[in-house]
Design a protein around this motif. Structure first.
Motif, PDB file in Angstrom:
ATOM      1  N   ILE A  10       0.842  -1.207   0.000  1.00  0.00           N
ATOM      2  CA  ILE A  10       0.000   0.000   0.000  1.00  0.00           C
ATOM      3  C   ILE A  10       0.873   1.252   0.000  1.00  0.00           C
ATOM      4  O   ILE A  10       0.646   2.185  -0.778  1.00  0.00           O
ATOM      5  CB  ILE A  10      -0.948  -0.008   1.218  1.00  0.00           C
ATOM      6  CG1 ILE A  10      -1.954  -1.162   1.087  1.00  0.00           C
ATOM      7  CG2 ILE A  10      -1.673   1.330   1.354  1.00  0.00           C
ATOM      8  CD1 ILE A  10      -2.742  -1.436   2.359  1.00  0.00           C
ATOM      9  N   ARG A  27      -3.875  10.552  -8.573  1.00  0.00           N
ATOM     10  CA  ARG A  27      -4.285  10.178  -7.218  1.00  0.00           C
ATOM     11  C   ARG A  27      -5.383   9.129  -7.265  1.00  0.00           C
ATOM     12  O   ARG A  27      -6.253   9.167  -8.134  1.00  0.00           O
ATOM     13  CB  ARG A  27      -4.767  11.425  -6.476  1.00  0.00           C
ATOM     14  CG  ARG A  27      -5.305  11.166  -5.081  1.00  0.00           C
ATOM     15  CD  ARG A  27      -5.612  12.453  -4.339  1.00  0.00           C
ATOM     16  NE  ARG A  27      -6.694  13.231  -4.939  1.00  0.00           N
ATOM     17  CZ  ARG A  27      -7.238  14.297  -4.379  1.00  0.00           C
ATOM     18  NH1 ARG A  27      -6.798  14.735  -3.207  1.00  0.00           N
ATOM     19  NH2 ARG A  27      -8.214  14.954  -4.983  1.00  0.00           N
ATOM     20  N   VAL A  28      -5.331   8.191  -6.316  1.00  0.00           N
ATOM     21  CA  VAL A  28      -6.431   7.236  -6.115  1.00  0.00           C
ATOM     22  C   VAL A  28      -7.335   7.803  -5.035  1.00  0.00           C
ATOM     23  O   VAL A  28      -6.878   8.133  -3.932  1.00  0.00           O
ATOM     24  CB  VAL A  28      -5.907   5.852  -5.686  1.00  0.00           C
ATOM     25  CG1 VAL A  28      -7.077   4.919  -5.359  1.00  0.00           C
ATOM     26  CG2 VAL A  28      -5.042   5.244  -6.780  1.00  0.00           C
ATOM     27  N   LEU A  30     -10.341   6.936  -2.720  1.00  0.00           N
ATOM     28  CA  LEU A  30     -11.202   5.913  -2.138  1.00  0.00           C
ATOM     29  C   LEU A  30     -12.425   6.617  -1.556  1.00  0.00           C
ATOM     30  O   LEU A  30     -12.342   7.263  -0.510  1.00  0.00           O
ATOM     31  CB  LEU A  30     -10.457   5.131  -1.056  1.00  0.00           C
ATOM     32  CG  LEU A  30      -9.112   4.511  -1.470  1.00  0.00           C
ATOM     33  CD1 LEU A  30      -8.519   3.739  -0.303  1.00  0.00           C
ATOM     34  CD2 LEU A  30      -9.272   3.615  -2.688  1.00  0.00           C
ATOM     35  N   THR A  80      -1.507   7.866   1.819  1.00  0.00           N
ATOM     36  CA  THR A  80      -0.132   7.968   1.321  1.00  0.00           C
ATOM     37  C   THR A  80      -0.084   9.192   0.422  1.00  0.00           C
ATOM     38  O   THR A  80      -1.069   9.933   0.319  1.00  0.00           O
ATOM     39  CB  THR A  80       0.269   6.707   0.513  1.00  0.00           C
ATOM     40  OG1 THR A  80      -0.442   6.703  -0.732  1.00  0.00           O
ATOM     41  CG2 THR A  80      -0.039   5.428   1.283  1.00  0.00           C
ATOM     42  N   ILE A  83      -2.638   7.881  -2.348  1.00  0.00           N
ATOM     43  CA  ILE A  83      -3.954   7.361  -1.981  1.00  0.00           C
ATOM     44  C   ILE A  83      -4.627   8.285  -0.966  1.00  0.00           C
ATOM     45  O   ILE A  83      -4.055   8.597   0.081  1.00  0.00           O
ATOM     46  CB  ILE A  83      -3.846   5.954  -1.371  1.00  0.00           C
ATOM     47  CG1 ILE A  83      -3.044   5.035  -2.296  1.00  0.00           C
ATOM     48  CG2 ILE A  83      -5.230   5.368  -1.104  1.00  0.00           C
ATOM     49  CD1 ILE A  83      -2.584   3.750  -1.636  1.00  0.00           C
ATOM     50  N   THR A  84      -5.837   8.715  -1.288  1.00  0.00           N
ATOM     51  CA  THR A  84      -6.614   9.572  -0.390  1.00  0.00           C
ATOM     52  C   THR A  84      -7.985   8.961  -0.171  1.00  0.00           C
ATOM     53  O   THR A  84      -8.612   8.455  -1.102  1.00  0.00           O
ATOM     54  CB  THR A  84      -6.780  10.987  -0.983  1.00  0.00           C
ATOM     55  OG1 THR A  84      -5.492  11.619  -1.035  1.00  0.00           O
ATOM     56  CG2 THR A  84      -7.713  11.837  -0.134  1.00  0.00           C
ATOM     57  N   MET A  85      -8.451   9.003   1.064  1.00  0.00           N
ATOM     58  CA  MET A  85      -9.770   8.490   1.412  1.00  0.00           C
ATOM     59  C   MET A  85     -10.707   9.670   1.661  1.00  0.00           C
ATOM     60  O   MET A  85     -10.339  10.642   2.310  1.00  0.00           O
ATOM     61  CB  MET A  85      -9.671   7.602   2.650  1.00  0.00           C
ATOM     62  CG  MET A  85     -10.898   6.792   2.976  1.00  0.00           C
ATOM     63  SD  MET A  85     -10.521   5.461   4.173  1.00  0.00           S
ATOM     64  CE  MET A  85      -9.962   4.167   3.068  1.00  0.00           C
ATOM     65  N   ASP A 140      -8.287  12.259 -10.708  1.00  0.00           N
ATOM     66  CA  ASP A 140      -8.564  11.332  -9.601  1.00  0.00           C
ATOM     67  C   ASP A 140      -9.123  10.016 -10.130  1.00  0.00           C
ATOM     68  O   ASP A 140     -10.123  10.008 -10.857  1.00  0.00           O
ATOM     69  CB  ASP A 140      -9.568  11.942  -8.615  1.00  0.00           C
ATOM     70  CG  ASP A 140      -8.935  12.979  -7.718  1.00  0.00           C
ATOM     71  OD1 ASP A 140      -7.693  12.949  -7.559  1.00  0.00           O
ATOM     72  OD2 ASP A 140      -9.660  13.833  -7.181  1.00  0.00           O
ATOM     73  N   ILE A 229      -8.067  -1.839   1.674  1.00  0.00           N
ATOM     74  CA  ILE A 229      -7.265  -0.924   0.860  1.00  0.00           C
ATOM     75  C   ILE A 229      -6.581  -1.684  -0.262  1.00  0.00           C
ATOM     76  O   ILE A 229      -6.545  -1.227  -1.416  1.00  0.00           O
ATOM     77  CB  ILE A 229      -6.221  -0.201   1.733  1.00  0.00           C
ATOM     78  CG1 ILE A 229      -6.901   0.496   2.921  1.00  0.00           C
ATOM     79  CG2 ILE A 229      -5.436   0.812   0.905  1.00  0.00           C
ATOM     80  CD1 ILE A 229      -5.927   1.081   3.942  1.00  0.00           C
ATOM     81  N   LEU A 233      -6.802  -1.172  -4.450  1.00  0.00           N
ATOM     82  CA  LEU A 233      -5.648  -0.961  -5.321  1.00  0.00           C
ATOM     83  C   LEU A 233      -5.560  -2.036  -6.402  1.00  0.00           C
ATOM     84  O   LEU A 233      -5.111  -1.762  -7.528  1.00  0.00           O
ATOM     85  CB  LEU A 233      -4.358  -0.933  -4.498  1.00  0.00           C
ATOM     86  CG  LEU A 233      -4.290   0.189  -3.444  1.00  0.00           C
ATOM     87  CD1 LEU A 233      -2.956   0.146  -2.711  1.00  0.00           C
ATOM     88  CD2 LEU A 233      -4.512   1.549  -4.086  1.00  0.00           C
ATOM     89  N   VAL A 236      -7.685  -0.876  -9.117  1.00  0.00           N
ATOM     90  CA  VAL A 236      -7.032   0.185  -9.887  1.00  0.00           C
ATOM     91  C   VAL A 236      -6.037  -0.420 -10.877  1.00  0.00           C
ATOM     92  O   VAL A 236      -6.017  -0.049 -12.061  1.00  0.00           O
ATOM     93  CB  VAL A 236      -6.313   1.174  -8.949  1.00  0.00           C
ATOM     94  CG1 VAL A 236      -5.524   2.200  -9.761  1.00  0.00           C
ATOM     95  CG2 VAL A 236      -7.317   1.863  -8.039  1.00  0.00           C
TER      96      VAL A 236
END
Length: 310
Positions: A10, A27-28, A30, A80, A83-85, A140, A229, A233, A236
């Motif tokens: 991750i 960016r991912v 979530l 990270t 990765i953003t939630m 995104d 998580i 990914l 993705v």
């Protein structure tokens, strides 16, 4: 896969690792959805906690274990640098307006950090979508995650709403929502999991969130949360194996929103005569009541007149 490997996968995830590269994504995202009070904010706190070393638990997202959610603003929490939630506003009853707002959040048509208000006019929502064209977000990569507490039993209405939501998530993002069942030890999560799979869910993971009162890390709880998580990914990576066009996909999401709003408005117009029927009947009853009073008044006047003549 052990915890250390999951955590490293991750932390080291990059969008340009595949043969086709990032294809314009940076960016991912979530995206968390669900009914109010089902544990979205607690899940964010848990995800951030299991990616950190040690047992210093922090409440990044304010959470409350009740049926009344706290989240009113569409807040983002970086896990990270890639990765953003996002903690989206939860729904309470999923009427036409709330459904439309949910899809506006899913499609990134409501800016992060902005308060989400349930509008009572679709024209207001259309204006809000148009306003995002001033600074359109194409970069995104959206992964939908639906959070549901096993302390609740899925009603017939919820079943229909969730099934439709899952189908529309695929249309808007190309990904079937990952289902996260919270409060794993507080209900029959296996029965709830079966119901979600019958609705079309591909990935269902039951977890127990970490909280300030219960934050000692255990192997099972940490693994379950990391697996959510990791599953996102893997979705993705799979989608990036195929040619993608972020700008075109955003345009298609916008078309979906406009068509969705149009279909709801059309449906409401068709039902309008039926909705107005009770009101018309009420007015008719009131008219008849007034006429009856007038007749009675005339009869009484006539009776008095006849008595006077006699």
């Amino acid at each position: 896969m052990d915890i250390r490997q999951l955590r490293e996968n991750i932390r080291n995830f990059r969008l340009d690792d595949g043969d086709l590269g990032s294809q314009g994504y940076t960016r991912v995202l979530l995206q968390l959805f669900g009914y109010t009070g089902h544990g979205k904010s607690s899940f964010i706190n848990s995800c951030m906690y299991v990616l950190e070393e040690g047992e210093n638990f922090k409440e990044h997202a304010e959470a409350r274990e009740t049926d009344y959610g706290l989240t009113m603003v569409r807040n983002a929490y970086p896990l990270t640098d890639v990765i953003t939630m996002v903690d989206n506003r939860g729904c309470s009853k999923m009427n036409d307006f709330e459904r439309a707002e949910v899809y506006a959040q899913l499609g990134n048509f409501i800016p992060i950090g902005e308060r989400v208000e349930w509008k009572d006019k679709f024209s207001d929502l259309m204006k809000a979508i148009e306003n995002t064209e001033l600074e359109p977000n194409f970069s995104d990569f959206i992964v939908p995650i639906f959070v549901y507490s096993v302390r609740h039993q899925i009603s017939a209405g919820e079943k229909e709403d969730v099934k439709t939501f899952m189908e529309n998530c695929v249309k808007m993002t190309g990904i079937v929502p990952i289902i996260v069942l919270t409060f794993k030890t507080k209900g029959d999560y296996l029965e709830i999991e079966k119901r979600f799979r019958l609705m079309g869910a591909e990935t269902v993971i039951a977890i127990e969130n970490y909280t300030p009162e219960s934050h000692i890390k255990t192997l099972g709880r940490t693994t379950d949360i990391l697996m959510v998580i990791d599953s996102a990914l893997r979705n993705v990576r799979f989608r990036l194996e195929q040619p993608r066009n972020p700008k075109r996909e955003r345009i298609e999401r916008k078309k979906f929103m406009y068509n969705y709003i149009y279909q709801i408005e059309l449906h409401r117009e068709r039902e309008k005569p039926e909705r107005e029927k009770p009101e018309r009947e009420k007015h008719e009853r009131e008219r008849m009541r007034v006429q009856l009073q007038q007749i009675q008044h005339l009869q009484e006047s006539q009776r008095r007149s006849d008595c006077a003549i006699l």
